[in-house]
Write an enzyme that holds these catalytic residues in place. Sequence first.
Site, PDB file in Angstrom:
ATOM      1  N   ASP A  44      -1.988  12.921  -9.893  1.00 43.75           N
ATOM      2  CA  ASP A  44      -2.555  13.043  -8.545  1.00 43.75           C
ATOM      3  C   ASP A  44      -3.657  14.100  -8.438  1.00 43.75           C
ATOM      4  O   ASP A  44      -3.615  14.979  -7.563  1.00 43.75           O
ATOM      5  CB  ASP A  44      -1.440  13.347  -7.515  1.00 43.75           C
ATOM      6  CG  ASP A  44      -0.293  12.355  -7.565  1.00 43.75           C
ATOM      7  OD1 ASP A  44      -0.482  11.264  -8.126  1.00 43.75           O
ATOM      8  OD2 ASP A  44       0.799  12.678  -7.058  1.00 43.75           O
ATOM      9  N   PHE A  97      -2.382   5.493 -10.929  1.00 45.67           N
ATOM     10  CA  PHE A  97      -1.764   6.276  -9.861  1.00 45.67           C
ATOM     11  C   PHE A  97      -2.813   7.076  -9.082  1.00 45.67           C
ATOM     12  O   PHE A  97      -4.005   6.997  -9.344  1.00 45.67           O
ATOM     13  CB  PHE A  97      -0.697   7.202 -10.455  1.00 45.67           C
ATOM     14  CG  PHE A  97       0.648   6.530 -10.679  1.00 45.67           C
ATOM     15  CD1 PHE A  97       0.771   5.144 -10.713  1.00 45.67           C
ATOM     16  CD2 PHE A  97       1.801   7.296 -10.859  1.00 45.67           C
ATOM     17  CE1 PHE A  97       2.014   4.530 -10.912  1.00 45.67           C
ATOM     18  CE2 PHE A  97       3.045   6.693 -11.059  1.00 45.67           C
ATOM     19  CZ  PHE A  97       3.150   5.312 -11.091  1.00 45.67           C
ATOM     20  N   SER A  98      -2.320   7.884  -8.153  1.00 46.92           N
ATOM     21  CA  SER A  98      -3.187   8.544  -7.170  1.00 46.92           C
ATOM     22  C   SER A  98      -4.215   9.479  -7.785  1.00 46.92           C
ATOM     23  O   SER A  98      -4.047   9.973  -8.897  1.00 46.92           O
ATOM     24  CB  SER A  98      -2.323   9.325  -6.183  1.00 46.92           C
ATOM     25  OG  SER A  98      -1.670   8.405  -5.334  1.00 46.92           O
ATOM     26  N   MET A 136       0.845  -1.203   0.000  1.00 46.62           N
ATOM     27  CA  MET A 136       0.000   0.000   0.000  1.00 46.62           C
ATOM     28  C   MET A 136       0.877   1.248   0.000  1.00 46.62           C
ATOM     29  O   MET A 136       1.857   1.316   0.730  1.00 46.62           O
ATOM     30  CB  MET A 136      -0.856   0.000   1.266  1.00 46.62           C
ATOM     31  CG  MET A 136      -1.444   1.345   1.670  1.00 46.62           C
ATOM     32  SD  MET A 136      -2.110   1.351   3.364  1.00 46.62           S
ATOM     33  CE  MET A 136      -3.719   0.642   3.107  1.00 46.62           C
ATOM     34  N   ASP A 178      -0.002   5.755  -1.123  1.00 46.36           N
ATOM     35  CA  ASP A 178      -0.901   6.899  -0.888  1.00 46.36           C
ATOM     36  C   ASP A 178      -2.390   6.606  -0.664  1.00 46.36           C
ATOM     37  O   ASP A 178      -2.983   5.817  -1.391  1.00 46.36           O
ATOM     38  CB  ASP A 178      -0.900   7.840  -2.099  1.00 46.36           C
ATOM     39  CG  ASP A 178       0.458   8.101  -2.661  1.00 46.36           C
ATOM     40  OD1 ASP A 178       1.451   7.729  -2.032  1.00 46.36           O
ATOM     41  OD2 ASP A 178       0.523   8.694  -3.750  1.00 46.36           O
TER      42      ASP A 178
HETATM   43  C1  FRU Z   1       3.317   9.643  -4.205  1.00 47.33           C
HETATM   44  C2  FRU Z   1       3.270   9.000  -5.570  1.00 47.33           C
HETATM   45  C3  FRU Z   1       2.253   9.718  -6.437  1.00 47.33           C
HETATM   46  C4  FRU Z   1       1.876   8.679  -7.436  1.00 47.33           C
HETATM   47  C5  FRU Z   1       1.921   7.412  -6.614  1.00 47.33           C
HETATM   48  C6  FRU Z   1       2.384   6.204  -7.358  1.00 47.33           C
HETATM   49  O1  FRU Z   1       3.677   8.851  -3.161  1.00 47.33           O
HETATM   50  O2  FRU Z   1       4.557   9.006  -6.144  1.00 47.33           O
HETATM   51  O3  FRU Z   1       2.724  10.910  -6.990  1.00 47.33           O
HETATM   52  O4  FRU Z   1       0.620   8.930  -7.979  1.00 47.33           O
HETATM   53  O5  FRU Z   1       2.800   7.661  -5.534  1.00 47.33           O
HETATM   54  O6  FRU Z   1       2.181   5.045  -6.608  1.00 47.33           O
END
Ligand code: FRU
Length: 493
Positions: free
Chosen positions: A167, A97-98, A36, A38
């Site tokens: 993000d 991703f996030s 796990m 973000d």
């Molecule tokens: C931050 C990050 C985000 C990205 C994600 C990838 O911790 O680098 O910018 O979306 O983790 O897992």
Amino acid sequence: MSQTLREARKYEDEHGRLIPPEARPGFHLSARAGWMNDPNGFGLFDGEYHMFYQYYPYDSHWGPMHWGHAVSRDLLHWEYRPAALAPDMPYDYAGCFSGGALALPDGRHLLMYTGVSREIGADGELRDVQTQNLAFGDGFDYRKYEGNPVLTAADLPAGGSRAHFRDPRLWQAEDGSYRALITNEQLGEGGRLLLYRSEDALHWRFMHTLIENHNRLGLMWECPDFFALDGTHVLLASAQDMLPKDFEYHNGNGTFYMLGDYDAQTERFTPRSDHAADYGIDFYAPQTVLSPDGRRIMIGWMQNWDTCNLHTTPVPWFGQMSLPRELSVKNGVLYQRPIRELEAMRRDGVSYEDVIVENGEIALPGVSGRLVDLELEVEPLGGGYDRFAVRFAQDERYRTGVSFRPHESVLKIDRKFSGSRRAIIHQRRAKVRHENGKLKLRLILDRFSAEVFVNDGEQVMSATLYTDPAAEGISFFADGGVRLGVTAWRLEP
Ligand code: FRU
């Protein structure tokens, strides 16, 4: 549903159930299986808090990102839902991703996330291509939108990198339209945060740049959040590759907050100050939620990118979230307090006043354990003291601790003797406010973490620890003399 998502759901179900509850944190959300990072899409939907997270179910190390999913009513007791997203489309095959989430007026739950694919650049190197994508769901199952991606490099202002555009954080503006705040690398200048607008949450257009880093705080920025609180505006973001700044910022990745003014007409932000969001070792990429009773609550990933992929033996889960923290702004500082729902878990309280510790270490009856809420008031005896420490997860071999040197105003968290066999970060220091050695601490211990709230939440230091759970001792040490007030509870999830 794609084969990739179906397999992930099957795998997490089979492997998640093998993990006994006592092998996990008691009240911090951890990966259902595997890895796990973000928090994602943190918000309310259908009467519950939803937390998605960056997730690789098949290994305890980072891998092609999925979105894990859990729900809660008090942010302390979590129930897993099946994984929501898997990397199964041409625009996200290298990872989902996030991102953020919204409860739409028509009852659907909307996710916006960053899809990662790859391209070979003119220099012959393989690079990420990051775009923003949507998925619609009912709180259990999510379907990716046919019109994906909804934001691409074509929607970037000049000078932006298509490899670092990610993000999105979503919210609804007062007039009902939507905003997305998205981070982007401005070539040579580090991160910047871009504001996008939509009327229907499907069609998005660039408005303006909210803020640019110009390499002041680290390089690239990640995972922004932005909200009004106590008459001011708070911007949260996490910076990569920071240089230390006294004891304010540390080397590596770190989360900062900025307080400033937001002009609702022009939607421009003028920052007035910046500080670290957490002065410990493990805290990154937080998101916040507004609770139905109006509290702004923050949860971060309780890990550190420089140390989180170094475990050599596979473990059934890796990565956990921080405590939910209630935020407030006072005297130009973002205060954080453990969510008040935690108090419902307190059992067997003991309280001591006027405990004297002089040049030595003492333990107190009833004060021990690895799931503990401990409130501490420290004050100097006549001759003062050079150092005070509270030690925990302690036995003959192990201890982790927080120590304070009043002459330097430095509080240190130290997990060197926590059982770690790696050359990773074991200590962090913070400058804290105190009155001639008088200091207030609240320590929240879960099985694999310690979070230290200083001066009613003026500062926080968080660290994970993987000490043998049998090490349950707590002790108080002084070099010189201190008088302590100690109140402690066992926490029962
Ligand atoms: C931050 C990050 C985000 C990205 C994600 C990838 O911790 O680098 O910018 O979306 O983790 O897992």
